[in-house]
Write a protein that holds these residues in place. Structure first.
Motif, PDB file in Angstrom:
ATOM      1  N   ASP A  89       0.927  -1.235   0.095  1.00 45.14           N
ATOM      2  CA  ASP A  89      -0.081   0.138   0.079  1.00 45.14           C
ATOM      3  C   ASP A  89       0.904   1.297  -0.048  1.00 45.14           C
ATOM      4  OD1 ASP A  89      -2.265  -1.541   0.040  1.00 45.14           O
ATOM      5  OD2 ASP A  89      -2.529  -1.615   2.341  1.00 45.14           O
ATOM      6  N   ARG A  90       1.927   1.221   0.739  1.00 46.49           N
ATOM      7  CA  ARG A  90       2.713   2.501   0.973  1.00 46.49           C
ATOM      8  C   ARG A  90       3.717   2.805  -0.229  1.00 46.49           C
ATOM      9  NH1 ARG A  90       7.533   2.814   3.307  1.00 46.49           N
ATOM     10  NH2 ARG A  90       7.522   0.666   3.875  1.00 46.49           N
ATOM     11  N   VAL A  91       4.160   1.723  -0.933  1.00 45.36           N
ATOM     12  CA  VAL A  91       5.310   2.003  -1.800  1.00 45.36           C
ATOM     13  C   VAL A  91       4.764   1.329  -3.424  1.00 45.36           C
ATOM     14  CG1 VAL A  91       7.562   1.297  -2.425  1.00 45.36           C
ATOM     15  CG2 VAL A  91       6.991   1.656  -0.096  1.00 45.36           C
ATOM     16  N   ILE A  92       4.095   0.200  -3.410  1.00 43.07           N
ATOM     17  CA  ILE A  92       4.037  -0.259  -4.630  1.00 43.07           C
ATOM     18  C   ILE A  92       2.809   0.049  -5.465  1.00 43.07           C
ATOM     19  CG2 ILE A  92       3.685  -2.740  -5.944  1.00 43.07           C
ATOM     20  CD1 ILE A  92       5.074  -4.006  -3.580  1.00 43.07           C
ATOM     21  N   GLN A  93       1.653   0.462  -4.833  1.00 47.10           N
ATOM     22  CA  GLN A  93       0.499   0.973  -5.335  1.00 47.10           C
ATOM     23  C   GLN A  93       0.730   2.344  -5.550  1.00 47.10           C
ATOM     24  OE1 GLN A  93      -2.286  -0.174  -6.193  1.00 47.10           O
ATOM     25  NE2 GLN A  93      -3.211  -1.763  -5.072  1.00 47.10           N
ATOM     26  N   PRO A  94       1.436   3.107  -5.074  1.00 47.35           N
ATOM     27  CA  PRO A  94       1.426   4.683  -5.681  1.00 47.35           C
ATOM     28  C   PRO A  94       2.436   4.555  -7.019  1.00 47.35           C
ATOM     29  CG  PRO A  94       1.890   4.606  -3.390  1.00 47.35           C
ATOM     30  CD  PRO A  94       1.681   3.138  -3.705  1.00 47.35           C
ATOM     31  N   ALA A  95       3.382   3.583  -7.189  1.00 53.00           N
ATOM     32  CA  ALA A  95       4.159   3.584  -8.373  1.00 53.00           C
ATOM     33  C   ALA A  95       3.335   2.863  -9.581  1.00 53.00           C
ATOM     34  CB  ALA A  95       5.235   2.514  -8.065  1.00 53.00           C
ATOM     35  N   ILE A  96       2.343   1.892  -9.168  1.00 53.59           N
ATOM     36  CA  ILE A  96       1.630   1.371 -10.452  1.00 53.59           C
ATOM     37  C   ILE A  96       0.538   2.461 -10.801  1.00 53.59           C
ATOM     38  CG2 ILE A  96      -0.382  -0.152 -10.762  1.00 53.59           C
ATOM     39  CD1 ILE A  96       1.350  -2.100  -8.844  1.00 53.59           C
ATOM     40  N   ARG A  97       0.141   3.433  -9.891  1.00 54.57           N
ATOM     41  CA  ARG A  97      -0.881   4.316 -10.125  1.00 54.57           C
ATOM     42  C   ARG A  97      -0.294   5.323 -11.103  1.00 54.57           C
ATOM     43  NH1 ARG A  97      -2.879   3.780  -4.564  1.00 54.57           N
ATOM     44  NH2 ARG A  97      -1.604   5.577  -3.953  1.00 54.57           N
ATOM     45  N   GLN A  98       1.070   5.758 -10.842  1.00 58.15           N
ATOM     46  CA  GLN A  98       1.942   6.630 -11.708  1.00 58.15           C
ATOM     47  C   GLN A  98       2.004   6.118 -12.924  1.00 58.15           C
ATOM     48  OE1 GLN A  98       2.316   9.693 -10.865  1.00 58.15           O
ATOM     49  NE2 GLN A  98       3.228  10.394 -12.567  1.00 58.15           N
TER      50      GLN A  98
END
Length: 341
Positions: free
Chosen positions: A235-244
Motif C-alpha cells: 500500500d505504501r510503496v508499490i501501489q503509488p508506483a502502479i498508479r503513476q
C-alpha cells in the motif's frame, strides 16, 4: 551480398572471467552451426587464453586475429571453423589459474567489456554478448560495480537501465538485483518501482515489439501483504508506483501475490513481470527455463545480452561446461540486432 541476403549482425562476445568457464563455453559455442547461421561472432579475449582453451578442448578452430582498427572486418574472416578474435591486451600474457578469484582475472574481464562497449558505441559491432564475470574478482581489481548491468550503464552513460531476464514464456524486469535480502525493503520506493515498470515497458515494446504489453507487478510480502496484515509495502510503496505508471499510459496491474503471478504469466495472462528482488524472479525463471535463460540489459544505447549463470569455478578447465545459455544469448542478440535495423 545481395539485398535478399542481408549481412548477419557482427556481435562482440566478451570472454568473461578467464579463470571461469567463459572461454570454454565460447569455444564450444563457436563450433556450432546455429551460431554462424545467425551472426558473425567476434570474440574479445586474450589470444593466449583462447589458444589454451582450444588446445584443452581439442577444438578444431583456427584463430583469426582482427585488428582493433578495423571498423568493418572482411566477411571472409567469419566462417565456421574459424575463431575471429580481437585481443585487447598487448602481446602474450601469463596464463591464469583456473578456478581462482584474482584481481588479475577480474581486471582482464573488465578490459574485454570496455573494449566491446567501445566497438558498439562506434558502430563497429551491432551488439555485445557477455560471458560471466566474478564480482569479487572485479572488486579486487578496483572496479566496484555490483555487476555487469551497472558497469554497462556507467560505460554507456545510460540515464537508467535494468536487468531483464527472458526464459521460456517469462520476461522479468528486476526492481533490485544484487542486494542482500534484508536491504530490499529499504531500497524499494515508489520511484524505484516506477522506474522498473517503465523499463519493463520499454524492453517489451522496443526490443520485443509488443505494442501494448500487459505488465504484472509482484508484491513483496506473502499474499501481497493481505491488506496490511503481513506488511505495508504494497500500500505504501508499490501501489503509488502502479498508479503513476498507469497515468503514463502503461498497462500494469498489481501488486500481485508472487506465488501465483508467475504461473499466470506462464499461462499467458501477462507479457512481462516486474520482480522486486533477485530470487523472487530467478527461482521461477530457472525452474521453467534453466540453461535457456538470457539476460538483457534494458535502457542502454547498445544491445547487450548475457548468460544466465556464473563463472562456475568448480568445473573450470574440466571440459564439462554447457554452452547452451551462451548460444541462446547469441541468438537473442542477433535477433534484436536484426530487428533494430
Amino acid at each position: 551480398m545481395s539485398s535478399s541476403q542481408p549481412t548477419k549482425p557482427l556481435l562482440a562476445i566478451t570472454m568473461g572471467d578467464p579463470a571461469g568457464i567463459g572461454p570454454e563455453i565460447i569455444v564450444k559455442a563457436l563450433q556450432l552451426s546455429k551460431v554462424w547461421q545467425v551472426c558473425r561472432p567476434l570474440v574479445i579475449s586474450s589470444r593466449t587464453i583462447l589458444e589454451l582453451t582450444t588446445q584443452s578442448l581439442e577444438a578444431s578452430l583456427v584463430l583469426v586475429p582482427v585488428s582493433g582498427h578495423e571498423s568493418s572486418p572482411h566477411p571472409r574472416l567469419f566462417r565456421r571453423g574459424s575463431l575471429p578474435f580481437l585481443d585487447p591486451f598487448s602481446g602474450s600474457i601469463r596464463p591464469v589459474r583456473l578456478g581462482r578469484v584474482t584481481a588479475r582475472s577480474g581486471d582482464m574481464a573488465v578490459t574485454c567489456i570496455q573494449t566491446a562497449v567501445r566497438l558498439a558505441q562506434a558502430g563497429c559491432v551491432q551488439g555485445i554478448v557477455t560471458a560471466p564475470i566474478n564480482k569479487h574478482a572485479i572488486h579486487l581489481a578496483g572496479h566496484t560495480y555490483p555487476g555487469h548491468t551497472e558497469m554497462l550503464a556507467d560505460l554507456t552513460n545510460a540515464k537508467e537501465s535494468g536487468m531483464m531476464i527472458v526464459g521460456g514464456p517469462l520476461k522479468i524486469l528486476f526492481a533490485t538485483t544484487h542486494l542482500a535480502l534484508r536491504e530490499v525493503p529499504n531500497v524499494l520506493t515508489p520511484a524505484t518501482i516506477l522506474r522498473a515498470i517503465r523499463l519493463a515497458h520499454q524492453g517489451l515494446t522496443r526490443l520485443f515489439h509488443i505494442q501494448k504489453p500487459r505488465i504484472g507487478v509482484a508484491g513483496l510480502n506473502p499474499h501481497a501483504g493481505e491488506n496490511g496484515l503481513f506488511g505495508d509495502e504494497e500500500d505504501r510503496v508499490i501501489q503509488p508506483a502502479i498508479r503513476q505508471a498507469k497515468k503514463q499510459g502503461i498497462a500494469c496491474t498489481g501488486p500481485h501475490p508472487a506465488d501465483t503471478l508467475f504461473g499466470k504469466a506462464v499461462r499467458g495472462s501477462f507479457d512481462g513481470i516486474v520482480a522486486l528482488y533477485h530470487d523472487q524472479g530467478l527461482i521461477p525463471l530457472k525452474t521453467v527455463a534453466f540453461g535457456h535463460c538470457v539476460n538483457i540489459t534494458v535502457g542502454l544505447p547498445i544491445i547487450r545480452t548475457s548468460v544466465d549463470h556464473g563463472t562456475a569455478y568448480d568445473i573450470a578447465g574440466h571440459g564439462k561446461a554447457d554452452p547452451t545459455s551462451l548460444v541462446e544469448a547469441i541468438e537473442m542478440a542477433a535477433n534484436l540486432a536484426t530487428r533494430s535495423t
